[in-house]
Enzyme design. Sequence first.
Site, short mmCIF file in Angstrom:
data_model
loop_
_atom_site.label_atom_id
_atom_site.label_comp_id
_atom_site.label_asym_id
_atom_site.label_seq_id
_atom_site.Cartn_x
_atom_site.Cartn_y
_atom_site.Cartn_z
CB SER A 1 -0.95 0.00 1.20
OG SER A 1 -0.21 -0.04 2.41
CG ASP A 59 6.60 -3.62 -1.86
OD1 ASP A 59 7.06 -4.73 -2.20
OD2 ASP A 59 6.06 -3.43 -0.75
#
Lengths: 388, 388
Positions: free
Chosen positions: A146, A204
Amino acid sequence: MEVRARAPGKIILAGEHAVVHGSAAVAASIDLYTYVSLRFPTPSDNHDTLNLQLKDIGLELSWPVGRIKEAFPESSGCITSSPTSCPPDTLKLIATLVEEQNIPEAKIGLAAGVTAFLWLYTSVQGYKPAKVVVNSELPLGAGLGSSAAFCVSLAAALIALSDSGNQDFSREGWLTFEDSQLELVNKWAFEGEKIIHGKPSGIDNTVSTYGNMIKYKSGGLARIKSNMALKMLITDTKVGRNTKALVASVSERAVRHPNAMTAVFTAVDSISNELATIIQSASSADLDIVEKEEKVEELMEMNQGLLQCMGVSHASIETVLRTTLKYKLASKLTGAGGGGCVLTLLPTLLSGTVVDKVIAELESCGFQCKIAGIGGNGLEICFNISSS
Amino acid sequence: MEVRARAPGKIILAGEHAVVHGSAAVAASIDLYTYVSLRFPTPSDNHDTLNLQLKDIGLELSWPVGRIKEAFPESSGCITSSPTSCPPDTLKLIATLVEEQNIPEAKIGLAAGVTAFLWLYTSVQGYKPAKVVVNSELPLGAGLGSSAAFCVSLAAALIALSDSGNQDFSREGWLTFEDSQLELVNKWAFEGEKIIHGKPSGIDNTVSTYGNMIKYKSGGLARIKSNMALKMLITDTKVGRNTKALVASVSERAVRHPNAMTAVFTAVDSISNELATIIQSASSADLDIVEKEEKVEELMEMNQGLLQCMGVSHASIETVLRTTLKYKLASKLTGAGGGGCVLTLLPTLLSGTVVDKVIAELESCGFQCKIAGIGGNGLEICFNISSS
């Protein structure tokens, strides 16, 4: 003028933990996104604040741009061509600006994200007043990337509306960036990730920027192109964990049992490589989609066993495994383990009724389920000229 | 004159399945026994049958010795110095004697054990009438070596009362055999196991005969002397499984994923070797019993993960693992997996209250629990002269 950017979250399909010890790992984007909308006020708005709304968290922060300039004068702004790390002194100055907002105790974990926001914003846009709104389909701190999706979508929105953005605002719908701009976004996002995580791997933000899948090993990344549509059930156990402590515990086990653990990491390396090969291979008469899915399931089961051998499973993860096993579905933890999220492959031929049943049973345990397509698009942007 | 023999069951502490692929494994005796009592009638009894009572199963069989001699004349009897395999033709003749007993359908799985009984009995004692009573604390077919414990205690009782038995009947209490006689018992028991299992590894009868622990690898056995008192909770999931199919499924997985599985077997080999070393090492200030137990627990957890990686776990096993994990106890399946039994180490300092709770919770799932000391004595015999 408003720009919206969206960037996907990620899962680790194979190789978590072992990657720290030299094994290959495979990460993939998921079609769950963080959305950042950026809008500059018109001169008639007489608006001189930088406003940040984190919709899902219910947090709204606002700084007079004069206050930012005062606290943080050395920001040069508009330096999009060369992303740089936030110097420690600047980090302290930004921290003061964040502290002044008196973020409630329960949301204080977001302070690092807000700090990253201020660094990225001022680095790219200087002291312009603006309204930034963030929405996300990704749970925070669950290992689904996230924070990277936030940094990527934020950096993209900032760059899209920067002088060097060079965008054709008249194009409609979700658009992709050029490669050189994706690279720039990825670099800025990595700088944001550093503020949030200390020493991120860069996986990520790279997956979030480029989408699809990535195989990585000892710092080297290779983008891989999926040749099969994979759908996963992602179950968030909502059990928080300490990633650093889990990584340390695996290393300690490797020190106590060097021979066994070296062999375990070798096994994981093979699994990641096999998985990448299967996902990239074209379906054919020899290996149809069902067979490919069965192979992926077997590799997931094997990887999960090896993660249990490393000691990073958790009662909540075992509950998910046991529940999905009843429906003959293969699952593995994804990310650090010790809680967090569990992946369950949803085969193409699986009936929706079964999926509904599995989800109902998992959610009755207090878990949260999302279905996600794997290996889809990375960062995309969308302009809205009519918005003023 | 009556002789009673008792022989222990066994567990596999580490290395099941991987041993088939060249890894080391560790097996240990458990203090759960099969008892065989053998009594010859006095001449005044005017008794001419061979009677076999399997107490736990509720099965009693009886053959006139004349019928045995008739069906099975070539048995030479009293050849205890050279255990031999039962020739295929003889096996057929014995099968006829077993069929004549009309064993109920539900107990037909015992036919091979009865066949082994008749072969061992007549080989050692010829056509003497006798009464043989079998009691056992070991569940059948649960991977705890019940058939080996039966063959060992039977062979021991037969040899103890044979002409070459050479026993001092006046000694009281449980006695051990001399090494040469243990060897003889072990060989006869192995011949019995062959009738029951086809191709037994010889581990079960060896552990049952000698007790303590054994490390084995590629056909080589080494007896190891435990230096720590280990106590295990043995949970029988009561889920039956097909050992041959499970062994085959691991081999198939090894063919599909040769690199990964070779590494997995290497990891198991290391775990078995480490476990043997810890168990043999003397406790000291450097490594006290608690530390040794923690190491054993860690190795059990690792081995279980690797067994899951091989795909031989089962929902029932996972339930046991999850239940014991709640009490911070380490567990692993033992034997073939796919059901069967699960071991849980009961540390020295664990309170009885916790043990009671764990057992109550496991038994509420329909499982059956037994507590067993690990690595104790092997075969022992006991004479009762007053019995006539």
